[in-house]
Each structure stands twice: as C-alpha cells, then as structure tokens.
Write a protein that holds these residues in place. Sequence first.
Motif, PDB file in Angstrom:
ATOM      1  N   PHE A 119      -7.966   8.545 -60.520  1.00  0.00           N
ATOM      2  CA  PHE A 119      -7.956   7.095 -60.703  1.00  0.00           C
ATOM      3  C   PHE A 119      -8.270   6.728 -62.148  1.00  0.00           C
ATOM      4  O   PHE A 119      -7.642   5.840 -62.721  1.00  0.00           O
ATOM      5  CB  PHE A 119      -8.972   6.437 -59.769  1.00  0.00           C
ATOM      6  N   PHE A 157     -11.721   9.030 -47.948  1.00  0.00           N
ATOM      7  CA  PHE A 157     -11.786   7.659 -47.428  1.00  0.00           C
ATOM      8  C   PHE A 157     -12.864   6.862 -48.166  1.00  0.00           C
ATOM      9  O   PHE A 157     -12.632   5.741 -48.622  1.00  0.00           O
ATOM     10  CB  PHE A 157     -12.087   7.687 -45.938  1.00  0.00           C
ATOM     11  N   ILE A 160     -11.837   6.226 -51.894  1.00  0.00           N
ATOM     12  CA  ILE A 160     -10.702   5.324 -52.109  1.00  0.00           C
ATOM     13  C   ILE A 160     -10.993   3.948 -51.515  1.00  0.00           C
ATOM     14  O   ILE A 160     -10.987   2.939 -52.213  1.00  0.00           O
ATOM     15  CB  ILE A 160      -9.417   5.906 -51.494  1.00  0.00           C
ATOM     16  N   ILE A 161     -11.271   3.901 -50.201  1.00  0.00           N
ATOM     17  CA  ILE A 161     -11.427   2.604 -49.535  1.00  0.00           C
ATOM     18  C   ILE A 161     -12.809   2.012 -49.813  1.00  0.00           C
ATOM     19  O   ILE A 161     -12.973   0.809 -49.935  1.00  0.00           O
ATOM     20  CB  ILE A 161     -11.224   2.745 -48.013  1.00  0.00           C
ATOM     21  N   VAL A 165     -10.948   0.848 -54.379  1.00  0.00           N
ATOM     22  CA  VAL A 165     -10.221  -0.405 -54.177  1.00  0.00           C
ATOM     23  C   VAL A 165     -11.026  -1.600 -54.677  1.00  0.00           C
ATOM     24  O   VAL A 165     -10.456  -2.637 -54.992  1.00  0.00           O
ATOM     25  CB  VAL A 165      -9.817  -0.656 -52.704  1.00  0.00           C
ATOM     26  N   PHE A 183     -17.466   6.715 -41.413  1.00  0.00           N
ATOM     27  CA  PHE A 183     -16.093   7.116 -41.076  1.00  0.00           C
ATOM     28  C   PHE A 183     -16.110   8.287 -40.112  1.00  0.00           C
ATOM     29  O   PHE A 183     -15.456   8.265 -39.068  1.00  0.00           O
ATOM     30  CB  PHE A 183     -15.351   7.495 -42.358  1.00  0.00           C
ATOM     31  N   PHE A 186     -17.399   7.320 -36.510  1.00  0.00           N
ATOM     32  CA  PHE A 186     -16.507   6.594 -35.615  1.00  0.00           C
ATOM     33  C   PHE A 186     -15.200   7.343 -35.380  1.00  0.00           C
ATOM     34  O   PHE A 186     -14.566   7.175 -34.337  1.00  0.00           O
ATOM     35  CB  PHE A 186     -16.219   5.194 -36.167  1.00  0.00           C
ATOM     36  N   ALA A 187     -14.788   8.156 -36.345  1.00  0.00           N
ATOM     37  CA  ALA A 187     -13.496   8.831 -36.208  1.00  0.00           C
ATOM     38  C   ALA A 187     -13.614  10.085 -35.354  1.00  0.00           C
ATOM     39  O   ALA A 187     -12.730  10.387 -34.564  1.00  0.00           O
ATOM     40  CB  ALA A 187     -12.929   9.170 -37.584  1.00  0.00           C
TER      41      ALA A 187
END
Lengths: 386, 215
Positions: A119, A157, A160-161, A165, A183, A186-187
């Motif tokens: 990035f 995740f 990035i998220i 972002v 993440f 829950f995933a």
Amino acid sequence: MKSLRRYIDKIKPHFEKGGKFEILESTFEAFETFLFVSDKVTSKGTHIRDGNDMKRTMAIVVLAVVPTVLFGMWNTGYHHFMATGQEGTLLEYFWLGFLRIFPIIVVSYVVGLGIEFAFAQSRGHAVNEGFLVSGILIPLIIPVDTPLWMVAVATAFAVIIGKEVFGGTGMNIMNPALTARAFLFFAYPSFMSGNAVWTHGMIAGDGIIDSYSGATPLAEAAAGNMSNLPSVAEMFLGTIPGSIGETSTLAILIGAAILLITGIASARIIISVFVGGMLMGLILNIFAVNAFMELPAYQHLLLGGFAFGAVFMATDPVSASQTPKGKIIYGFLIGFLAVLIRVINPAYPEGVMLAILLMNVFAPLIDHYVIEGNIKKRLKRAKVKA
Amino acid sequence: MSAEKEPLFSSKNIKLLTDPMNDSNPITVQVLGICSALAVTVKVKPAFVLAIAVVVVMAVSNVVVSLLRKTIPPRIRIIVQLVVIASMVILVDQVLKAFLFDVSKQLSVFVGLIITNCIIMGRLEAFALNNKPWQSFLDGIGNAAGYGAILIIVAFFRELLGSGTVWGYKVIPESVYDFGYENNGLMILPPMALIVVGAIIWVQRAKNKKLVESN
C-alpha cells in the motif's frame, strides 16, 4: 556498524528521485530509519525533537510483550505435555511452544508487512510502523492451534479493512489486532472457542488423556463448575489454558511496567479499565444469583484476556480516547462492559475483545463531549469575569 | 403529443439503461436499497429471484406512473405511487408463491418490502413523473438491473466463501476441505455483506475516477 552506514549511504542515491529503484523509495526509507536514527529535521519554527520516532515507540511495545511471548511458549508446551500425560523439562516445554508459535508470528508479520509495504508503495507515502506491534499482538490473542492460513486471512482482513481503507496507521477506528481476532472469532468459531482449541494437539485429539479437559477457567465458571477453577496463584502466574499470550497476569504486568516507565502507554486507561472491571465484578457479587456471579471480583481481572486487553489493547494510542478525561471514561467502560458481557451473555464466554472494539468506536464521541464540556466551562468562566 | 422523431434506441435512451450499471448505480453510488442488499445476499438464488422481482416491479410501475403523470395531483402523488408499487408487489409475490415456493419462503418478508425499497420510490419521483412511458420503462429496467447486478455479485462472493457453493451447487471440492479449508462463517452474517458492498464501491471508484469526490 560503520560499514553498514557506509553501505546504506552508497546505495541511497539509487532510491532517490531519478535513481534506478525510484519506485522502491518508501521501502528503502523504511529500512534505513529502521536501522539508524532518521536524519530528517524540521525546517521551520522552533521544535524540540528527540530520536524517539514511531519506530522506537513501537520497538518498546514489542519489547514489552516479550515476557508474555516467552511465557506463552512455555505454557503451550506445559499444557500439551499435561494433556498427553507426560512429564517434560522446562526446555522441552519451551521448545514445543516455540515450534508452534514462531510460525504464527512469522505468518502474521509477513502477511501484514507485505500488505503495508504494497500500500505504501502504490500510494507513494512512507511505510508506517504501526504493524510492528499489531504483528506480534495478533499471535498472542489467538489459540495456539489456529491454522496458519487462517492467521494469514485474518491478518490481511485486519490490515486492509481495519486499517488501510481508513488511510493507514493513525487513521484506523478500531484496533487492528483485535479486528483480526474478531474476524477469526466470527468466521471460524470452531477454531476459536470451545474447550479443545486452547491446548496444542487437542483438536487432532491424539493421545489426550481423559482427565484433561482443556477448558479455560472462564468456561468452567460459566458452566458453574467452580470447584474446577485454578488457585489464585495459578491465575496470576498464568499456568492455565487460554490464548497464547493472555494467560499470565505476571508477564503482562512486567510489560505494563515497561510501557509505563517509558511513558508509552497511558496509566489512566490501564488503571480505569481495572477499576471498571472490579466495580462490575462487585456489582455482580451483590446481585449474585448463580455461582459465576459470585466469583470474587478481583479474580475477573486475572482471568481471560482482561489484563492483556487492558495493558496492550485498550492503550493503543490511535483507537483510544485522546483527552485525559476521555481516557478515564473510555477505560472504565471497557472494564465495566468486559466483565458484564462475560458473565451475563452466555454466547460469549469472554467479553474483553468485544468491549474494547465497542469502546474504540465510541472513543471519538467521548472525546467530542469532553471537549465540548471543557469549552462550555471556560466560556462560563469568561462570562463571569466580564 | 408532439411528433416523436426519436428512435426507440437512441443513444440517449441507451444511456438510461447503461448509466445505472456504473456511473449512477443505485447501490454503490447512490447508496440506496442497502437493507435488502444485506439481507437476501447469503445465497445467489434468492438474490437472483429478488433482482428479477425488482426489475418487473420497477419497470411496470415506472410505466404506469409515467402514463398517469399528467393526471396525478401533485399533493397526493406519493400515495398514488405507493398504490401502484404495492399492487405490483402483490402480483409478484403471488407469482413467486405459486411457482417458486421454496425461494419465496427464503425471501420471506423481503418480497413485501420491495414496496419500501427506496430505489423504486426514488425513480418514480425523479424520473417517471416527468418522462414519457418508453423512457421510464428503460430507466426502470436500467436501475433495477444495476441494483440486481450488485445483489448478485455480493451474493456470489458470500455464498462462495461462506458456504462453498454457488446457486446451491458445491464449487469448492471436497479435497480442499480435507486440506484444512473451512467455510468462512462471517460471510453469512450481515456485516460482511456491508463490507463486500464497500469493497465493490472501492473497486468501482478505483476504476471510474469520475465518481471520486474532490475535497
């Protein structure tokens, strides 16, 4: 050292504007300042600056988590040997834990830093060091048998998220390490909760003796098996099952001391988290209707991820409140909610992660009202004089 | 009516169809109709059926309102529009119940909630009330298709990563699971739909610089 400096000076022109590797400028700069104190100076106005840039701040935080890492490695081995009914030496325990945990740390750093560098390069700004800390915190707050690819996905995740972002380090609303954990939670719930995930080898189930349950003290308490709870000394030392780095309150307090002496973490936040948790524990004691609610309030502070969250997660300077008064409210509510969630909500045996993430979201609002209140107070004072 | 020289598929009319697919997409640009995008996109099949339902409702009610546009008193136009949409939705709902009962059950309340879908109301207000039936028809099809396309893209990723299937068929082979792969439970939860929509907006804006606000 000198020859390294000379080498860097020699290759530096290639990375500056017009050089061969111009595109890699921010990568080069990141490594240069990683190795040596940056030679950048402010050019306008008078500033007091020391060499303590973000890299050094981050390095101290990494240093502060070293005790928990080392203890986590030992504890992993200790519980694996106990679960298989074997005895081992201190070195054997440690080595087994090292073999399990080191790959997780490597994956977390490689994936996270890879994305950060990509990035930074594509946006043409300097590489931020924020991930140096997140990269070590992520392995510490997950169960030891989490598959490596899940660690990689969760890290990607989170970076990035959870961070990029919003604009990268310093802009994120929520703590990236906790975003990664949420993440995973829950995933892939089957790898993140239950009794089997905390001890290495228990999901595979080979050679586990029957008398070993692997349940964390909080799971035992939630089930009402108060007689299975470890002694207070065990809770404090951390020889209990749990996520890799969260079990030992002692190791965490050593880290807290390092952070407080160097002035990096906010004592306000740490103390108010503990006060909030203690108060909620006492309130629950008063209205106790089951065995879990009767659990002595101070034990809540020793169990689960409470101490780890208070010292390393709640104090994240980016996602916490900024104002002194705000920090106290923010910390207090984290402790308060964490204990409330873990005792009252049967779906979540541990509430620290959710409490901190929730308060991360509220931190700017708290700051806003603290500042508004201050403005009002000062306006009043000004009016009285006039 | 003035003599209409304009061909049926003039470039202006084509633009009515294609614009909502990208430059003025109801979901990713106008950010309308988000709640159904979160609710019915766990699987591709219901998302597809809902998309078709919205296309039908939107095209027909756009035409009907456009035909009535000179007779609807401005003061009560909203209620008239609602009556038109509601009767269309009831028709669609009955058809789904008759021919696609299982999907209709999966969609449950969300068929009925098409009535409150702000995209439809928005297009009736903004377009059909001021334009001729044919243009309104194209506009309705275009906007509903733009909405449906996003719905299906989101549902595709959520079903693939969340359940390992597409349209109910296993896509990810068993051998991958034996290797240690797990379905991502977060994909099935609504928050992930929001994040997927966000990712689509991100990709779209990266490609289409027109959409990026300058500030």
